[in-house]
Write an enzyme that holds these catalytic residues in place. Structure first.
Site, PDB file in Angstrom:
ATOM      1  CE  LYS A   1      21.040   8.041 -23.193  1.00 17.90           C
ATOM      2  NZ  LYS A   1      22.127   7.121 -23.617  1.00 17.90           N
TER       3      LYS A   1
ATOM      4  CB  CYS B   1      33.314  19.898 -25.074  1.00 15.63           C
ATOM      5  SG  CYS B   1      33.570  19.629 -23.323  1.00 15.63           S
TER       6      CYS B   1
ATOM      7  CD  GLU C   1      32.469  19.446 -30.538  1.00 15.12           C
ATOM      8  OE1 GLU C   1      31.303  19.035 -30.634  1.00 15.12           O
ATOM      9  OE2 GLU C   1      32.993  19.763 -29.453  1.00 15.12           O
TER      10      GLU C   1
END
Ligand code: NAI
Ligand code: MG
Length: 493
Positions: free
Chosen positions: A179, A288, A390
Site C-alpha cells: 500500500k 526518520c 519527532e
C-alpha cells in the site's frame, strides 16, 4: 474529462492489470509546492485488499518454486528499467512529495534501481546450514519464503521505500501486496508498472488508499503472512497488534529523535557540514534518521552554532523542480501545520533562543506552498517537547553539555533509538560514545543516508527487525525449516 478521472498510469496494479478501486472512489494528489491538485488515484478499500491478497496467494504457489537465480534475473531487469526511467521517476517524486529534484528526488530514483540490482544479485545467497548430528544423520536447514508480504510505506522517500520492501521480499520467494502512502502514490505506481514488465502477474500488487481503510484491511487480512511497515510509531503499534492476532512476523521501521553529539575537538567545518547532512535539512528533515537533537559541548557551543547558522542559511529554499533549489516543501497541510506549531511553541518560550529560521514566509512565491524554513533553537533543554517529540520538519534543537556522562544520559533519555551521530577527531572517545548510545545505527564523523548491505533498523520504540541487507532479507523475509534425516536404517531384528 471530469477532474477526478484516473489516468491509466495512475491506476493500481492488481493481478497484473491496471485497475480502479472496486467502489470507483478516488482521491486527489496535491503538489505541495503550489497546493494544486494534479492527479487522482483510486481509493482502495477492504474489497480491493481482498482481491489483491488472494491474487498474491495464488501467485505464491509458482513464484516460490521459481529457481532463485531466475527470480534474481527478473529483479536485475527491473533495475535496468528503473534506471532507464530515473529522470521521469525523479520528477514525479519531486512533484508529489515536494522533495528537491537535485538534492533528493534524483538520488532516490537512482537508489531504487540500485536496490533491485543489489537484491537481484543476492538470489543465490538464500542458503541454509547443515548441523553435524553424527555420521548416520543428515540435518539441514532451509530458508523458505513466508508467503504474501503486506507492505505499508510512508511518503518521505516513497519509491526507495517501495523498492526496499518489494526487492528483498521477491528475491526470497514471497509475493507482495504493497500500500502506497496517500500523499505520494504516483512514483510508486510508476515503479509498479516497471516491475510488472518483468514479472508474472500478481507477484507484486500495488494499492493506493487511506491508512484507516486500505492499510488497516491489509494488516488484518488472514492471507497476509508477514507485515512490513515503515511510518509512525503510533501506527506501527497498531500493525504489531494486528500481527499478534494471527502470530505473523512483523518488521517495523518507525520514528526517531536521533542525537548528534559534538565533542570540542570537532569544532571544524567538516563537522558543521556533517551535522547539516545528518539533520537532512535538504529533505525538510522529513527523515526518520534525522539528527534532530544537537548536543554541543559548552566550550564550542556558540562558535559551532554560528558556523552552523552561516552554512545552513546558504541553502536555497524553492521550487522542488528548479535545479538551483536545495530545500523543497513539507509534504502536506497537516504536517506543515504540525511543524508550524512546534516553531510557535519555541518562539513562545521565554527560555528558548531562536538562532535562525522561524515561521514560514507568509507572502511571496514561497507562501504558495508548504515551505518551512530551517529553524534552530539554541540553549534548548532535553526535556522540552521540541526535544522529545519527532517533529518531522526542519526544526533543530541545540543542547549544551559539559561532561560526556551527561551527553550520553541525555542522548539515551528518549523513547526512540533509531540513529545517532558522534563527532570527534579522537576516535577512541568517539567509539566509546558510539557504543554507549542506544540506537540501531551510529555514524561517527559523517551524516550519510542508509547504504545497501548494512542492516538498518531501530531499537526501543523506533522499531524491530532489520532490512536493507542480505541478513535483513534473511531475517525479515524468510522462515527457517529444519529437516532431519536418519541415514542408517535400523538393523534387522
Ligand atoms: P503514518 O504512520 O500515519 O503513515 C504511514 C503509512 O501507514 C501510510 O501508508 C498510511 O496510509 C498508513 N496507515 C495509517 N494509518 C494506518 C492504519 N490504521 N493501519 C494501517 N496503515 C495505516 O504517518 P503520517 O500520518 O504520514 O505521518 C505522521 C508522523 O509519522 C510524522 O509526523 C512522522 O513523525 C512519522 N513518520 C515517520 C516516518 C518514518 O520514516 N519513520 C515516515 C512518515 C511519518
Ligand atoms: Mg497518520
Amino acid at each position: 474529462m471530469p477532474d477526478s478521472v484516473v489516468t491509466d498510469s495512475h491506476r493500481m496494479l492488481l493481478a497484473g492489470e491496471r485497475v480502479d478501486s472496486a467502489s470507483g472512489e478516488t482521491f486527489a494528489v496535491e503538489n505541495p509546492a503550489n497546493r494544486g491538485i494534479f492527479a487522482h488515484v483510486p481509493r482502495a478499500g477492504a474489497e480491493d485488499v481482498d482481491r489483491a491478497v488472494k491474487a498474491a496467494v495464488r501467485a505464491f504457489e509458482s513464484w516460490r518454486e521459481a529457481p532463485p537465480r531466475e527470480r534474481g534475473r527478473m529483479l536485475l531487469r527491473i533495475a535496468e528499467s528503473v534506471e532507464a526511467k530515473t529522470e521521469e521517476l525523479a520528477r514525479l517524486i519531486a512533484t508529489e512529495t515536494g522533495n528537491a529534484l537535485r538534492t533528493q528526488a534524483r538520488a532516490e530514483a537512482g537508489l531504487a534501481a540500485d536496490i533491485f540490482r543489489y537484491f537481484g544479485g543476492l538470489a543465490s545467497e538464500l542458503k541454509g546450514q547443515t548441523v553435524p548430528l553424527g555420521e548416520q544423520v543428515l540435518s539441514y536447514s532451509r530458508r523458505e519464503p513466508v508467503g504474501v508480504v503486506g507492505a505499508i510505506i510512508p511518503w518521505n522517500a516513497p519509491v526507495m521505500l517501495a523498492a526496499l520492501k518489494i526487492a528483498p521480499a521477491l528475491c526470497a520467494g514471497n509475493t507482495v501486496v504493497l500500500k502506497a502512502a496517500e500523499d505520494a502514490p504516483l512514483g510508486v505506481l510508476m515503479l509498479a508498472g516497471l516491475c510488472q514488465e518483468h514479472l508474472p502477474p500478481s507477484v507484486v500488487n500495488v494499492l493506493t488508499g487511506y491508512g484507516e481503510d486500505c492499510g488497516a484491511a491489509l494488516a488484518a487480512h488472514p492471507g497476509v503472512r508477514k507485515l512490513s511497515f515503515t511510518g509512525s510509531t503510533e501506527v506501527g503499534k497498531l500493525i504489531m497488534e494486528q500481527a499478534s492476532r494471527r502470530v505473523v512476523p512483523v518488521s517495523l521501521e518507525l520514528g526517531g529523535k536521533s542525537p548528534s553529539i559534538v565533542f570540542p575537538d570537532a569544532n571544524e567545518d567538516w563537522a558543521v557540514e556533517g551535522v547539516i547532512n545528518s539533520m537532512r535539512f535538504t529533505r525538510q528533515s522529513q527523515s526518520c534518521t534525522a539528527g534532530s537533537r544537537l548536543f554541543l559541548h559548552a566550550g564550542i557551543f556558540d562558535e559551532f552554532l554560528d558556523r552552523l547558522v552561516d552554512r545552513t542559511a546558504k541553502l536555497r529554499l524553492g521550487d522542488p523542480l528548479d535545479e538551483a533549489t536545495d530545500i523543497g516543501t513539507i509534504i502536506n497541510e497537516k504536517q506543515f501545520r504540525k511543524v508550524c506549531n512546534y516553531v510557535e511553541e519555541g518562539l513562545e518560550r521565554s527560555d528558548a533562543r531562536l538562532a535562525m529560521g522561524g515561521l514560514p514566509p507568509d507572502s511571496g512565491p514561497l507562501s504558495e506552498g508548504y515551505f518551512a524554513r530551517p529553524t534552530i533553537f539554541a540553549d534548548a533543554s532535553n526535556d522540552w517537547r521540541l526535544a522529545r517529540e519527532e517533529i518531522f520538519g526542519p526544526v533543530l534543537v541545540a543542547i549544551r553539555w559539559e561532561n560526556v556522562e551527561d551527553a550520553i544520559r541525555m542522548a539515551n533519555s528518549s523513547h526512540y533509538g533509531l540513529a545517532a551521530f558522534v563527532w570527534s577527531r579522537d576516535i577512541g572517545q568517539a567509539l566509546c560514545a558510539a557504543h554507549r548510545v542506544e540506537a540501531g545505527w551510529v555514524q561517527v564523523n559523517q551524516g550519510a543516508g542508509q547504504v545497501l548491505g548494512q542492516s538498518y533498523g531501530g531499537v526501543k520504540e523506533s522499531g524491530i527487525g532489520r532490512e536493507f541487507s542480505l541478513e535483513g532479507m534473511l531475517d525479515s523475509f524468510t522462515q527457517t525449516k529444519s529437516v532431519t534425516v536418519n541415514l542408517g536404517l535400523a538393523p534387522p531384528a
